[in-house]
Design an enzyme around this catalytic site. Structure first.
Site: not given
Length: 335
Positions: A14, A16, A74, A139, A163, A200, A251
């Site tokens: 994971h 970013h 994303y 979300r 997530h 997570h 992350d």
């Protein structure tokens, strides 16, 4: 000749990569203030910037012992292509965890429908890019999106990463909107399975951990990021009691060191149980390599070599090398 120990390379399940630029910039704020700064940085990411910056970050990962990475992406379609090019140039195994985003975040993150999102996934697959499905969170993706994405992942036998349960506020909002907790919603919408990795799960309830175990899903723990953002503690011993697979991720890339991730994983378990060796060094190394590869659907990835003559390992008997590696070394021991 220098003494070397060859072990499976670590798998960063994971990442970013663009968030590496945030290190040191948002200290003193809470998660949500950090998130605002992250979104502002995300909005600046052009394909050219991604191509340049990601190659540098991926080379850092290779130097730290990671030989494969799952990029939870994303930032847009063209930026995803640039990320794949950067990984190829750096020489790291790459899986694009392409994010579905229906609402929230920035407009540039969003697709108009699950059909548009899955069409983009197909285009990556046609180009030969290894891809996994990644509904960002409950979300960002309502139940109808989760249902379609979960169905597609199952039909095409693709990894699904999402997530969940990172922040208490996220859980409260999910309960208010849907009447259930995030992992419960993932179960109801068909997103839990053998190829699912929940990222997570920091505040997962016992029932949610049971659901993950029943589905054969994994958890990706991102310990240095969770510590940096003040997220809380993964209930490591409860996860292990259920024989749930755990993999690791850098992350936000505030730190790039798989040994630090694994050491923190065991450190949390020791602090919570008040005993040592909750997770053996051999199991921790498996979490760092094999479980990460399985979460990304990788059958093969490169090994790494440990310099047994590094000062961190000086005087260590080879029989104790695994334990010394996990508990006494940083990524500087890899060559």
């Amino acid at each position: 000749m220098a003494r070397r120990l060859t072990i499976p390379g670590f798998v960063n399940a994971h990442s970013h990569a663009f968030q590496r630029a945030l290190r040191g910039r948002t200290e003193g704020s809470d998660f949500w203030a950090w998130r605002d700064a992250m979104l502002a940085l995300a909005d600046e990411q052009s394909p050219q910037r991604v191509r340049t910056d990601y190659e540098r970050v991926y080379r850092e990962m290779l130097a730290a012992g990671y030989t494969a990475v799952g990029e939870f992406h994303y930032l847009g379609f063209e930026q995803a292509l640039a990320a794949a090019e950067a990984a190829d140039a750096a020489g790291i195994e790459f899986v694009l965890l392409y994010v579905a985003y229906a609402r929230g975040g920035l407009e540039r993150f969003r697709q108009t429908s699950p059909a548009e999102y899955l069409n983009q996934v197909e285009r990556f697959r046609e180009r030969g890019i290894r891809v996994g499905l990644a509904p960002h969170s409950v979300r960002a993706c309502p139940p109808d999106w989760l249902e379609e994405i979960g169905r597609y992942a199952q039909e095409h036998e693709l990894p699904l990463h999402v997530h969940a349960d990172e922040q208490p506020r996220e859980i409260d909002e999910c309960i208010e909107e849907h009447g259930v907790r995030p992992i419960e919603l993932l179960a109801k919408t068909g997103c839990l399975g053998l190829r699912t990795t929940v990222v997570h799960a920091t505040h997962a309830a016992d029932r949610e951990l049971d659901l993950l175990a029943e589905a054969g899903a994994r958890i990706c723990a991102c310990l240095t990021t969770e510590a940096n953002l003040g997220d809380g503690f993964l209930p490591v011993e409860h996860v292990c009691e259920r024989n749930l697979g755990i993999c690791i991720g850098s992350d936000s890339n505030v730190r790039i060191d798989p040994l630090e991730e694994l050491r923190e994983l065991e450190g949390i378990a020791r602090r919570r149980t008040l005993r040592r060796n909750v997770v053996s060094p051999e199991t921790l190394l498996s979490f760092g390599a094999d479980e990460g590869a399985a979460s990304l659907g990788l059958d093969a990835w490169a090994d790494v070599e440990v310099d047994l003559e590094h000062p961190s390992l000086a005087g260590i008997d080879e029989a104790d090398a695994f334990a010394a590696l996990v508990f006494g070394c940083s990524a500087e021991v890899f060559v």
